[in-house]
Design a protein around this motif. Sequence first.
Motif, PDB file in Angstrom:
ATOM      1  N   ILE A   1      64.858  82.644   8.759  1.00 35.38           N
ATOM      2  CA  ILE A   1      64.623  82.601   7.311  1.00 35.38           C
ATOM      3  C   ILE A   1      64.833  83.950   6.615  1.00 35.38           C
ATOM      4  N   LYS A   2      65.002  85.048   7.380  1.00 32.69           N
ATOM      5  CA  LYS A   2      65.074  86.371   6.754  1.00 32.69           C
ATOM      6  C   LYS A   2      66.392  86.687   6.061  1.00 32.69           C
ATOM      7  N   PRO A   3      67.542  86.019   6.392  1.00 35.07           N
ATOM      8  CA  PRO A   3      68.786  86.399   5.708  1.00 35.07           C
ATOM      9  C   PRO A   3      68.726  86.158   4.199  1.00 35.07           C
ATOM     10  N   LYS A   4      69.297  87.068   3.439  1.00 33.38           N
ATOM     11  CA  LYS A   4      69.422  86.912   1.992  1.00 33.38           C
ATOM     12  C   LYS A   4      70.759  86.265   1.657  1.00 33.38           C
ATOM     13  N   THR A   5      70.834  85.701   0.470  1.00 32.73           N
ATOM     14  CA  THR A   5      72.069  85.044   0.036  1.00 32.73           C
ATOM     15  C   THR A   5      72.425  85.499  -1.376  1.00 32.73           C
ATOM     16  N   THR A   6      73.663  85.250  -1.727  1.00 29.20           N
ATOM     17  CA  THR A   6      74.107  85.412  -3.102  1.00 29.20           C
ATOM     18  C   THR A   6      74.683  84.070  -3.547  1.00 29.20           C
ATOM     19  N   TYR A   7      74.707  83.817  -4.842  1.00 30.17           N
ATOM     20  CA  TYR A   7      75.178  82.504  -5.301  1.00 30.17           C
ATOM     21  C   TYR A   7      76.317  82.648  -6.298  1.00 30.17           C
ATOM     22  N   ARG A   8      77.091  81.591  -6.380  1.00 25.20           N
ATOM     23  CA  ARG A   8      78.112  81.462  -7.422  1.00 25.20           C
ATOM     24  C   ARG A   8      77.999  80.059  -8.002  1.00 25.20           C
ATOM     25  N   VAL A   9      78.461  79.909  -9.239  1.00 25.13           N
ATOM     26  CA  VAL A   9      78.319  78.638  -9.942  1.00 25.13           C
ATOM     27  C   VAL A   9      79.685  78.159 -10.394  1.00 25.13           C
ATOM     28  N   GLU A  10      79.940  76.900 -10.178  1.00 26.43           N
ATOM     29  CA  GLU A  10      81.201  76.290 -10.603  1.00 26.43           C
ATOM     30  C   GLU A  10      80.905  75.102 -11.516  1.00 26.43           C
ATOM     31  N   PHE A  11      81.434  75.141 -12.742  1.00 33.62           N
ATOM     32  CA  PHE A  11      81.360  73.968 -13.622  1.00 33.62           C
ATOM     33  C   PHE A  11      82.467  74.085 -14.661  1.00 33.62           C
ATOM     34  N   GLY A  12      82.878  72.952 -15.187  1.00 38.14           N
ATOM     35  CA  GLY A  12      83.957  72.921 -16.168  1.00 38.14           C
ATOM     36  C   GLY A  12      83.427  72.983 -17.586  1.00 38.14           C
ATOM     37  N   THR A  13      84.139  73.707 -18.452  1.00 42.99           N
ATOM     38  CA  THR A  13      83.728  73.807 -19.851  1.00 42.99           C
ATOM     39  C   THR A  13      83.710  72.431 -20.515  1.00 42.99           C
ATOM     40  N   ASP A  14      84.684  71.581 -20.182  1.00 42.94           N
ATOM     41  CA  ASP A  14      84.744  70.252 -20.792  1.00 42.94           C
ATOM     42  C   ASP A  14      83.486  69.440 -20.484  1.00 42.94           C
TER      43      ASP A  14
ATOM     44  N   LEU B   1      80.480  70.675 -19.882  1.00 41.06           N
ATOM     45  CA  LEU B   1      79.393  71.224 -20.693  1.00 41.06           C
ATOM     46  C   LEU B   1      79.501  70.732 -22.128  1.00 41.06           C
ATOM     47  N   VAL B   2      80.709  70.737 -22.699  1.00 41.15           N
ATOM     48  CA  VAL B   2      80.902  70.289 -24.077  1.00 41.15           C
ATOM     49  C   VAL B   2      80.483  68.830 -24.222  1.00 41.15           C
ATOM     50  N   ASP B   3      80.897  67.979 -23.292  1.00 41.76           N
ATOM     51  CA  ASP B   3      80.570  66.557 -23.384  1.00 41.76           C
ATOM     52  C   ASP B   3      79.056  66.326 -23.332  1.00 41.76           C
ATOM     53  N   ARG B   4      78.374  67.013 -22.399  1.00 36.87           N
ATOM     54  CA  ARG B   4      76.936  66.808 -22.264  1.00 36.87           C
ATOM     55  C   ARG B   4      76.177  67.373 -23.456  1.00 36.87           C
ATOM     56  N   ALA B   5      76.611  68.523 -23.956  1.00 38.88           N
ATOM     57  CA  ALA B   5      75.949  69.134 -25.104  1.00 38.88           C
ATOM     58  C   ALA B   5      76.145  68.299 -26.366  1.00 38.88           C
ATOM     59  N   VAL B   6      77.353  67.814 -26.571  1.00 40.95           N
ATOM     60  CA  VAL B   6      77.631  66.983 -27.753  1.00 40.95           C
ATOM     61  C   VAL B   6      76.770  65.722 -27.722  1.00 40.95           C
ATOM     62  N   ASP B   7      76.685  65.086 -26.566  1.00 40.85           N
ATOM     63  CA  ASP B   7      75.880  63.867 -26.443  1.00 40.85           C
ATOM     64  C   ASP B   7      74.413  64.154 -26.745  1.00 40.85           C
ATOM     65  N   ALA B   8      73.892  65.280 -26.239  1.00 36.46           N
ATOM     66  CA  ALA B   8      72.476  65.625 -26.463  1.00 36.46           C
ATOM     67  C   ALA B   8      72.203  65.969 -27.922  1.00 36.46           C
ATOM     68  N   ILE B   9      73.116  66.705 -28.575  1.00 40.46           N
ATOM     69  CA  ILE B   9      72.916  67.071 -29.983  1.00 40.46           C
ATOM     70  C   ILE B   9      72.981  65.830 -30.877  1.00 40.46           C
ATOM     71  N   LYS B  10      73.826  64.895 -30.538  1.00 42.49           N
ATOM     72  CA  LYS B  10      73.887  63.650 -31.321  1.00 42.49           C
ATOM     73  C   LYS B  10      72.549  62.912 -31.280  1.00 42.49           C
TER      74      LYS B  10
ATOM     75  N   LEU C   1      81.417  76.984 -28.694  1.00 44.61           N
ATOM     76  CA  LEU C   1      80.382  76.588 -29.646  1.00 44.61           C
ATOM     77  C   LEU C   1      80.975  75.805 -30.817  1.00 44.61           C
ATOM     78  N   VAL C   2      82.136  76.238 -31.294  1.00 49.86           N
ATOM     79  CA  VAL C   2      82.792  75.517 -32.399  1.00 49.86           C
ATOM     80  C   VAL C   2      83.140  74.099 -31.966  1.00 49.86           C
ATOM     81  N   ARG C   3      83.670  73.933 -30.749  1.00 48.76           N
ATOM     82  CA  ARG C   3      84.003  72.597 -30.237  1.00 48.76           C
ATOM     83  C   ARG C   3      82.775  71.697 -30.216  1.00 48.76           C
ATOM     84  N   ILE C   4      81.660  72.233 -29.739  1.00 42.96           N
ATOM     85  CA  ILE C   4      80.439  71.433 -29.612  1.00 42.96           C
ATOM     86  C   ILE C   4      79.909  71.037 -30.989  1.00 42.96           C
TER      87      ILE C   4
END
Length: 500
Positions: A233-246, A248-257, A318-321
Amino acid sequence: MLKDTRGDTQADDEVYNLIMKEKERLLSMDEPLRFIFSHSALREGWDNPNVFQICTLNETKSAIKKRQEIGRGLRLPVDQNGFRVFDESVNKLYVMANESYEDFARALQTEYEEDCGVTFGKVPLTALAKLTRVVDGNELAIGREEAEIILTALVEQKMLNAEGHIQPAFDPKRPDFRVELPEGQRELAPAVVDLLSAYQIERHIRRERDERPNRLKKEVTLSPEFQALWNRIKPKTTYRVEFGTDKLVDRAVDAIKRMEKVEVPKIQVTTGQIGVTKGGIVTTAVGAAEEQVKYASRALPDLLAYLQNETELTRSTLVRILKASGRLEEFFNNPQRFMDAVAAILKYELHRLLVDGIKYERIDGPGSEAEWEMRFFEEKDKGMINLLTSLKVKNSVYKYVQYDSEVEREFARQLDEREDIKLFVKLPGWFVIDTPVGTYNPDWAIIKHDGQALYLVRETKGTRDFLKLRTTEADKVRCGLKHFETLGVPFAVVVNADEV
């Protein structure tokens, strides 16, 4: 070198200036002065927050004087750079009172209740009603009806009386202590114990004998079993994140509506008359008016700059959303409320994508940058523990396990009694995992022998549906799950030791 002065010497003036005018020098590590003992320093004018011990030598009945003295010691201390220190192992006040513990606690409790509205020892029904459970991924309060059922059960077990006062039967430190609730509320038992404990004055004022050093069992840390667990359990890790802008835009637009409509602010003005009669004061309503606030002639804030600062998204995204949401016109109804609501939605959806798309990689190389070092157990975990929130155990690296909740206390007790659990460790606060939403400190590392040695990490929570929540705390645990998947260590959220 000890100096005992009369109060009118040059040394007194020097110390006075050091305390009142040169605090930066007093806080410096280069200043050789370690302790200041003063018989009248904690009243008006004292402005040094680093008060850790108060010793009452004289007999006093003045509530104001006592309040001044204790209030000086309750301020957060500062380090040599002038920054407030939030470390609980440092931020403690010890009061050596010239009265019994019971008298001191009772007097302080009464003063808090009279002056601050804080009630100790009495659990209101509203507090029980605010207990929560997970329903469809949301934490919802149980409400008054279920709270009354729980209150009735506690009264029947003589843990509370009808008015909600805690009774002697409520003693979580007793080995055979149990809270029995009806079937529909049984899962809330640990939360009920934690709630009642918070209303006990003993949790807030502790006797000196309730604290003691927590001995590290070096023979356990040097054992092959612990070494094998720690190596996993002692090893440390680093992380990276992968997601598409499209995405994020779709989910944000749906939530704001779907967000609540931002209405135009309204100002209501009600007028009335007051009359004095022989029977007393009477009031009469005269009229009421309502006016809407319009921003047509007022300067508007920079919407894109505000959202960009809150979310770190690009202006084009932000403008797209905003355009696709169809809600942009509501910005002119109430600009600040609209910006805050949209920013909250964007951060929520962004965190969802960050956590869902996170990938951990093990850091290669030797040294503290790549792994946690075992010497931290001795260097960083020194200090006193509170026996009121500690459990004496056999199969751990410390003599006592410090717990944060009733779930953790019961979990540790059950693990310590099981023959197949060879060793378990409450992971210390410095053992953290980096996540996009803050650092995460897992609960337990465990060695279980079931024909072969199994090395596990477990998180204890009060509900089995914890990972269904979309909260920051649940997101940290989900990131912890992926961290330990990278290390090949089994990880799970459990409610009790039977699930190990």
